[in-house]
Write a protein that holds these residues in place. Structure first.
Motif, PDB file in Angstrom:
ATOM      1  N   ASP A  80       3.186 -12.632  43.899  1.00  0.00           N
ATOM      2  CA  ASP A  80       2.747 -12.199  42.576  1.00  0.00           C
ATOM      3  C   ASP A  80       1.266 -12.459  42.341  1.00  0.00           C
ATOM      4  O   ASP A  80       0.631 -11.773  41.525  1.00  0.00           O
ATOM      5  CB  ASP A  80       3.569 -12.914  41.491  1.00  0.00           C
ATOM      6  CG  ASP A  80       5.050 -12.549  41.572  1.00  0.00           C
ATOM      7  OD1 ASP A  80       5.348 -11.440  42.080  1.00  0.00           O
ATOM      8  OD2 ASP A  80       5.892 -13.361  41.152  1.00  0.00           O
ATOM      9  N   ALA A  81       0.697 -13.445  43.033  1.00  0.00           N
ATOM     10  CA  ALA A  81      -0.712 -13.776  42.816  1.00  0.00           C
ATOM     11  C   ALA A  81      -1.657 -12.857  43.578  1.00  0.00           C
ATOM     12  O   ALA A  81      -2.875 -12.917  43.368  1.00  0.00           O
ATOM     13  CB  ALA A  81      -0.979 -15.228  43.222  1.00  0.00           C
ATOM     14  N   GLY A  82      -1.143 -12.029  44.459  1.00  0.00           N
ATOM     15  CA  GLY A  82      -1.985 -11.109  45.207  1.00  0.00           C
ATOM     16  C   GLY A  82      -2.751 -11.738  46.351  1.00  0.00           C
ATOM     17  O   GLY A  82      -3.716 -11.147  46.863  1.00  0.00           O
ATOM     18  N   ILE A  83      -2.335 -12.938  46.781  1.00  0.00           N
ATOM     19  CA  ILE A  83      -3.050 -13.629  47.858  1.00  0.00           C
ATOM     20  C   ILE A  83      -2.862 -12.902  49.180  1.00  0.00           C
ATOM     21  O   ILE A  83      -3.820 -12.697  49.939  1.00  0.00           O
ATOM     22  CB  ILE A  83      -2.570 -15.091  47.956  1.00  0.00           C
ATOM     23  CG1 ILE A  83      -2.917 -15.839  46.675  1.00  0.00           C
ATOM     24  CG2 ILE A  83      -3.190 -15.792  49.163  1.00  0.00           C
ATOM     25  CD1 ILE A  83      -2.406 -17.258  46.634  1.00  0.00           C
ATOM     26  N   THR A  84      -1.623 -12.487  49.479  1.00  0.00           N
ATOM     27  CA  THR A  84      -1.384 -11.826  50.765  1.00  0.00           C
ATOM     28  C   THR A  84      -2.029 -10.446  50.814  1.00  0.00           C
ATOM     29  O   THR A  84      -2.343  -9.960  51.911  1.00  0.00           O
ATOM     30  CB  THR A  84       0.134 -11.695  51.009  1.00  0.00           C
ATOM     31  OG1 THR A  84       0.747 -11.089  49.860  1.00  0.00           O
ATOM     32  CG2 THR A  84       0.756 -13.045  51.265  1.00  0.00           C
ATOM     33  N   GLU A  85      -2.246  -9.808  49.662  1.00  0.00           N
ATOM     34  CA  GLU A  85      -2.958  -8.531  49.675  1.00  0.00           C
ATOM     35  C   GLU A  85      -4.400  -8.729  50.123  1.00  0.00           C
ATOM     36  O   GLU A  85      -4.959  -7.918  50.880  1.00  0.00           O
ATOM     37  CB  GLU A  85      -2.900  -7.897  48.290  1.00  0.00           C
ATOM     38  CG  GLU A  85      -1.491  -7.452  47.877  1.00  0.00           C
ATOM     39  CD  GLU A  85      -1.493  -6.805  46.508  1.00  0.00           C
ATOM     40  OE1 GLU A  85      -2.594  -6.712  45.903  1.00  0.00           O
ATOM     41  OE2 GLU A  85      -0.408  -6.402  46.050  1.00  0.00           O
ATOM     42  N   ARG A  86      -5.026  -9.809  49.670  1.00  0.00           N
ATOM     43  CA  ARG A  86      -6.389 -10.099  50.114  1.00  0.00           C
ATOM     44  C   ARG A  86      -6.405 -10.474  51.599  1.00  0.00           C
ATOM     45  O   ARG A  86      -7.326 -10.131  52.331  1.00  0.00           O
ATOM     46  CB  ARG A  86      -6.978 -11.222  49.254  1.00  0.00           C
ATOM     47  CG  ARG A  86      -7.327 -10.783  47.831  1.00  0.00           C
ATOM     48  CD  ARG A  86      -7.900 -11.921  47.031  1.00  0.00           C
ATOM     49  NE  ARG A  86      -6.846 -12.871  46.656  1.00  0.00           N
ATOM     50  CZ  ARG A  86      -7.077 -14.052  46.078  1.00  0.00           C
ATOM     51  NH1 ARG A  86      -8.324 -14.443  45.844  1.00  0.00           N
ATOM     52  NH2 ARG A  86      -6.083 -14.834  45.748  1.00  0.00           N
ATOM     53  N   GLU A  87      -5.380 -11.202  52.035  1.00  0.00           N
ATOM     54  CA  GLU A  87      -5.293 -11.523  53.458  1.00  0.00           C
ATOM     55  C   GLU A  87      -5.124 -10.264  54.291  1.00  0.00           C
ATOM     56  O   GLU A  87      -5.734 -10.112  55.352  1.00  0.00           O
ATOM     57  CB  GLU A  87      -4.125 -12.478  53.710  1.00  0.00           C
ATOM     58  CG  GLU A  87      -4.404 -13.908  53.329  1.00  0.00           C
ATOM     59  CD  GLU A  87      -3.471 -14.865  54.048  1.00  0.00           C
ATOM     60  OE1 GLU A  87      -2.710 -14.399  54.916  1.00  0.00           O
ATOM     61  OE2 GLU A  87      -3.509 -16.064  53.744  1.00  0.00           O
TER      62      GLU A  87
END
Length: 368
Positions: free
Chosen positions: A327-334
């Motif tokens: 939900d925090a969008g961390i893996t999208e940035r990764e």
């Protein structure tokens, strides 16, 4: 058996009166004795693992599984086999070397009678122990009724369900599988007995997981013990092929011996390839917890620029890397960082829950 009967008067009276009882005791008593002796070994190996400074419970389970299998394979299989047949073979070979093939055919398979009884009794005893749970039953009847006297303690007692220590369980059945593989040619009768024993154990574990066990173990290894147990079965394959080479060589069947040498080499290659292709996926999973994603993101791009080795499950950079969506969008940035380095990512296979659990196939709501 006669020595034990001479020590225990009651046993000597029973064994001298009935020949049927003598045969039953001679077939069951050594197996039961061997089972009871080996039951104490995992506790000693677990203590050694603590002395070796294994940091987590999962490391302890993996270490116990490895060394317990070595202990059982040597002391349950090799020692019994050597003590039951080789001593007679060596004595007769010294006096009549010409009859080597006949001696091997008659004397070496003698230990198979013991192992047929051992495999069947071990499977029946283990499945019965899982279903009856004698220790818990005795504690419930004679200890908990006296010490647990109020509803709160009884509720806590009902919640604390006994858990399995899989590092001590897998080696037992790996050795039974090795014994079945080794004697499958010399004594094929052991194969249906192994099937019966494993079916009983499977039924007992399935019953426990359906009606009693509802949570994982505190020392979770995430599936590392099972493939290691499968790889340990190669010890039985190697031993069977080595024994077959010796029998063919001593029988002057050099063509068959050559075929077994080729099969032995192919088995080694297959073992190496399977370990390289599949075990690396177990020991190099790219998934990490939610907090580790947060801590690692700041250093990710810098590490990639310094030829940082991405922990792919198969070790290849051309593989598709599954990243759990959060939900925090961390893996999208990764994923954007990985994509810039020409590494394919997939964010649709799984996602992270609020508790940090990886959930596969969101439409099925299956937790792993």
């Amino acid at each position: 058996i006669p020595y034990v009967a001479s020590i225990i008067p009651l046993l000597s009276q029973v064994t001298t009166k009935s020949e049927l009882v003598n045969d039953i005791i001679a077939g069951i008593f050594p197996v039961v004795t061997l089972v009871f002796i080996t039951e104490f070994v995992p506790f000693i190996l677990r203590w050694f693992s603590y002395l070796k400074c294994c940091r987590t419970g999962a490391e302890v389970e993996i270490d116990v599984q490895k060394w317990f299998f070595v202990f059982l394979f040597i002391h349950v299989f090799l020692v019994v086999t050597i003590s039951s047949g080789v001593s007679l073979v060596v004595e007769r070979i010294l006096y009549n070397p010409v009859s080597i093939p006949t001696l091997l055919a008659h004397d070496l398979p003698k230990s198979s009678n013991f192992f047929c009884s051992f495999v069947l009794i071990r499977g029946m005893a283990y499945s019965g122990g899982n279903l009856i749970q004698l220790k818990e039953l005795l504690f419930e009847l004679f200890y908990y009724k006296l010490t647990i006297y109020n509803p709160h303690k009884r509720w806590e007692r009902m919640k604390n369900i006994p858990l399995f220590q899989w590092g001590s369980i897998y080696p037992i059945f790996s050795v039974l599988g090795c014994i079945g593989i080794i004697y499958s040619v010399i004594a094929p009768l052991i194969l249906p007995l192994c099937c019966i024993a494993f079916a009983l154990v499977l039924f007992s574990f399935k019953y426990l997981f359906i009606y009693q066990i509802e949570k994982g173990t505190p020392s979770e290894t995430f599936g590392k013990l099972y493939p290691q147990a499968l790889m340990q079965l190669y010890a039985g394959v190697y031993c069977m092929e080595f024994c077959m080479m010796g029998l063919f060589a001593l029988s002057n069947s050099y063509k068959l011996c050559t075929c077994m040498v080729v099969a032995f080499a192919l088995t080694i290659i297959a073992h190496f390839k399977i370990s390289e292709m599949y075990l690396s996926k177990v020991h190099g999973s790219p998934f990490q917890t939610h907090s580790q994603f947060t801590d690692r993101y700041d250093r990710l791009e810098e590490n990639l620029d310094k030829d940082f080795k991405i922990p792919f499950s198969d070790g290849n950079h051309n593989a598709c890397l599954w990243l759990p969506r959060d939900d925090a969008g961390i893996t999208e940035r990764e994923a954007a960082v990985f994509t810039s380095k020409e590494i394919t990512c997939d964010l649709e296979k799984c996602f992270l829950s609020s508790c940090g659990d990886i959930i596969l196939h969101p439409q099925d709501d299956c937790n792993y």
